[in-house]
Design a protein around this motif. Sequence first.
Motif, PDB file in Angstrom:
ATOM      1  N   ALA A 107       0.836  -1.201   0.000  1.00 19.30           N
ATOM      2  CA  ALA A 107       0.000   0.000   0.000  1.00 19.30           C
ATOM      3  C   ALA A 107       0.878   1.261   0.000  1.00 19.30           C
ATOM      4  N   TYR A 108       1.945   1.254   0.789  1.00 24.07           N
ATOM      5  CA  TYR A 108       2.877   2.395   0.796  1.00 24.07           C
ATOM      6  C   TYR A 108       3.592   2.530  -0.544  1.00 24.07           C
ATOM      7  N   MET A 109       3.994   1.406  -1.121  1.00 24.77           N
ATOM      8  CA  MET A 109       4.642   1.444  -2.446  1.00 24.77           C
ATOM      9  C   MET A 109       3.700   2.066  -3.489  1.00 24.77           C
ATOM     10  N   ARG A 110       2.433   1.667  -3.438  1.00 22.63           N
ATOM     11  CA  ARG A 110       1.439   2.208  -4.387  1.00 22.63           C
ATOM     12  C   ARG A 110       1.383   3.727  -4.304  1.00 22.63           C
ATOM     13  N   GLU A 111       1.390   4.238  -3.068  1.00 27.70           N
ATOM     14  CA  GLU A 111       1.298   5.681  -2.842  1.00 27.70           C
ATOM     15  C   GLU A 111       2.535   6.406  -3.406  1.00 27.70           C
ATOM     16  N   SER A 112       3.725   5.922  -3.079  1.00 31.60           N
ATOM     17  CA  SER A 112       4.937   6.567  -3.593  1.00 31.60           C
ATOM     18  C   SER A 112       4.989   6.501  -5.118  1.00 31.60           C
ATOM     19  N   CYS A 113       4.580   5.375  -5.653  1.00 27.91           N
ATOM     20  CA  CYS A 113       4.618   5.191  -7.113  1.00 27.91           C
ATOM     21  C   CYS A 113       3.606   6.086  -7.819  1.00 27.91           C
ATOM     22  N   ARG A 114       2.450   6.293  -7.177  1.00 30.96           N
ATOM     23  CA  ARG A 114       1.445   7.191  -7.760  1.00 30.96           C
ATOM     24  C   ARG A 114       2.008   8.617  -7.821  1.00 30.96           C
ATOM     25  N   ILE A 115       2.732   9.013  -6.786  1.00 33.20           N
ATOM     26  CA  ILE A 115       3.330  10.350  -6.762  1.00 33.20           C
ATOM     27  C   ILE A 115       4.363  10.494  -7.887  1.00 33.20           C
ATOM     28  N   VAL A 116       5.173   9.472  -8.070  1.00 34.43           N
ATOM     29  CA  VAL A 116       6.179   9.496  -9.151  1.00 34.43           C
ATOM     30  C   VAL A 116       5.490   9.614 -10.514  1.00 34.43           C
TER      31      VAL A 116
ATOM     32  N   ILE B   2       6.984  16.966  -6.014  1.00 33.09           N
ATOM     33  CA  ILE B   2       7.142  15.866  -5.051  1.00 33.09           C
ATOM     34  C   ILE B   2       6.895  16.363  -3.626  1.00 33.09           C
ATOM     35  N   ILE B   3       7.451  17.526  -3.303  1.00 34.36           N
ATOM     36  CA  ILE B   3       7.266  18.087  -1.959  1.00 34.36           C
ATOM     37  C   ILE B   3       5.787  18.388  -1.706  1.00 34.36           C
ATOM     38  N   SER B   4       5.103  18.901  -2.744  1.00 38.38           N
ATOM     39  CA  SER B   4       3.672  19.246  -2.578  1.00 38.38           C
ATOM     40  C   SER B   4       2.834  18.000  -2.297  1.00 38.38           C
ATOM     41  N   CYS B   5       3.360  16.828  -2.625  1.00 38.55           N
ATOM     42  CA  CYS B   5       2.653  15.566  -2.344  1.00 38.55           C
ATOM     43  C   CYS B   5       3.014  15.004  -0.976  1.00 38.55           C
ATOM     44  N   GLY B   6       3.807  15.739  -0.221  1.00 37.62           N
ATOM     45  CA  GLY B   6       4.206  15.247   1.100  1.00 37.62           C
ATOM     46  C   GLY B   6       5.254  14.147   1.020  1.00 37.62           C
ATOM     47  N   ALA B   7       5.942  14.075  -0.115  1.00 36.05           N
ATOM     48  CA  ALA B   7       6.984  13.062  -0.307  1.00 36.05           C
ATOM     49  C   ALA B   7       8.350  13.742  -0.375  1.00 36.05           C
ATOM     50  N   ARG B   8       9.389  12.921  -0.561  1.00 40.05           N
ATOM     51  CA  ARG B   8      10.766  13.425  -0.584  1.00 40.05           C
ATOM     52  C   ARG B   8      11.442  12.894  -1.847  1.00 40.05           C
ATOM     53  N   PRO B   9      12.185  13.748  -2.580  1.00 37.14           N
ATOM     54  CA  PRO B   9      12.922  13.244  -3.738  1.00 37.14           C
ATOM     55  C   PRO B   9      14.132  12.421  -3.268  1.00 37.14           C
ATOM     56  N   SER B  10      14.069  11.119  -3.483  1.00 38.36           N
ATOM     57  CA  SER B  10      15.094  10.232  -2.905  1.00 38.36           C
ATOM     58  C   SER B  10      16.480  10.452  -3.483  1.00 38.36           C
TER      59      SER B  10
ATOM     60  N   ASP C 176      14.194  10.994 -14.979  1.00 40.63           N
ATOM     61  CA  ASP C 176      14.126   9.831 -14.089  1.00 40.63           C
ATOM     62  C   ASP C 176      13.982  10.337 -12.662  1.00 40.63           C
ATOM     63  N   ILE C 177      12.925   9.915 -11.981  1.00 38.50           N
ATOM     64  CA  ILE C 177      12.717  10.406 -10.617  1.00 38.50           C
ATOM     65  C   ILE C 177      12.364   9.277  -9.652  1.00 38.50           C
ATOM     66  N   THR C 178      12.791   9.466  -8.430  1.00 37.64           N
ATOM     67  CA  THR C 178      12.478   8.543  -7.346  1.00 37.64           C
ATOM     68  C   THR C 178      11.920   9.367  -6.195  1.00 37.64           C
ATOM     69  N   ALA C 179      10.792   8.929  -5.638  1.00 33.97           N
ATOM     70  CA  ALA C 179      10.198   9.640  -4.504  1.00 33.97           C
ATOM     71  C   ALA C 179       9.936   8.656  -3.386  1.00 33.97           C
ATOM     72  N   GLU C 180      10.106   9.157  -2.150  1.00 31.06           N
ATOM     73  CA  GLU C 180       9.873   8.318  -0.971  1.00 31.06           C
ATOM     74  C   GLU C 180       8.809   8.958  -0.092  1.00 31.06           C
ATOM     75  N   LYS C 181       7.871   8.129   0.358  1.00 35.13           N
ATOM     76  CA  LYS C 181       6.876   8.543   1.342  1.00 35.13           C
ATOM     77  C   LYS C 181       6.595   7.345   2.244  1.00 35.13           C
ATOM     78  N   ASN C 182       6.373   7.566   3.515  1.00 34.86           N
ATOM     79  CA  ASN C 182       6.128   6.477   4.470  1.00 34.86           C
ATOM     80  C   ASN C 182       7.253   5.442   4.472  1.00 34.86           C
ATOM     81  N   GLY C 183       8.470   5.877   4.062  1.00 29.10           N
ATOM     82  CA  GLY C 183       9.608   4.962   4.106  1.00 29.10           C
ATOM     83  C   GLY C 183       9.767   4.071   2.891  1.00 29.10           C
ATOM     84  N   PHE C 184       8.907   4.260   1.859  1.00 29.36           N
ATOM     85  CA  PHE C 184       9.010   3.418   0.660  1.00 29.36           C
ATOM     86  C   PHE C 184       9.161   4.263  -0.601  1.00 29.36           C
TER      87      PHE C 184
END
Length: 247
Positions: free
Chosen positions: A11-20, A48-56, A94-102
């Motif tokens: 579920a966490y992976m789905r969220e980070s991937c949707r943001i990407v 990425i920041i606006s989604c509450g995620a972090r650019p890994s 090419d982008i990678t984003a992390e949220k909830n540790g995934f």
Amino acid sequence: MISIKTPQEIAYMRESCRIVKETLEFVGKNIRAGLTTKDVDDMVYRYIISCGARPSSLGYEGYPASSCVSVNDVVVHGIPSDRIIEDGDIVSVDITAEKNGFNGDAARTFMIGDVSEEKRQLVRVTEECFFKAVEGLCAGTPLYDIGYAVQTHAESFGYGVVRTLVGHGIGRDMHEDPSVPNFGKKGTGMRLKAGMTICIEPMINAGTYKVKFHRDGWTVTTLDGKPSAHYENTVLITDNGVEILTL
Ligand code: MF3
Ligand code: CO
Ligand code: CO
């Protein structure tokens, strides 16, 4: 070690991937000739920041930006700079984003304005390589069937498949086991398991497969100066197929 994700982790992976995925869609709508590759990176960072995620990628082994922006003969890991994107360029982002540790990780190659037929075909075939690789893929498939599918398709067009950079497992870390090469022998390698999440990312050169690693520690270009394309998605392996999480 290869991690098998629990339902909560998926579920966490789905969220980070949707943001990407959404970030790349946003870039696709806004990228144009006249912008610098740094302008593209700023777009990525803000989204990425606006989604509450972090650019890994920011700070990853010292990498200085939120995206890799690779123009024409740059294969991957182009560092955003004051380079101006021009009409006729192909630009892989090419982008990678992390949220909830995934983490989620994906790349697209965008065509800017009036692009030559040579480059158009390269971009199209690189995407096709990904879809050939996931066709029929499921738990139990030998790992190197992925590379076999990519290589067979790319080489049928006379293209070069990059050997020294590969796909990878993904999860809590941006790069996890196993390595996922874009070349290989059918029927070999470990068998994939349900709950594995991997990045399949064909890097295909119009000419030679050989690449040059630059002194900045990151930039990779084709040895012959011909263009290169990149297409990547994060994929979940299931018992009866795959779920492409960044699509
Ligand atoms: N996103 C890249 C990959 O597909 C890795 C980028 S390396 C970084 O594996 F340092 F730029 F983050
Ligand atoms: Co990537
Ligand atoms: Co990747």
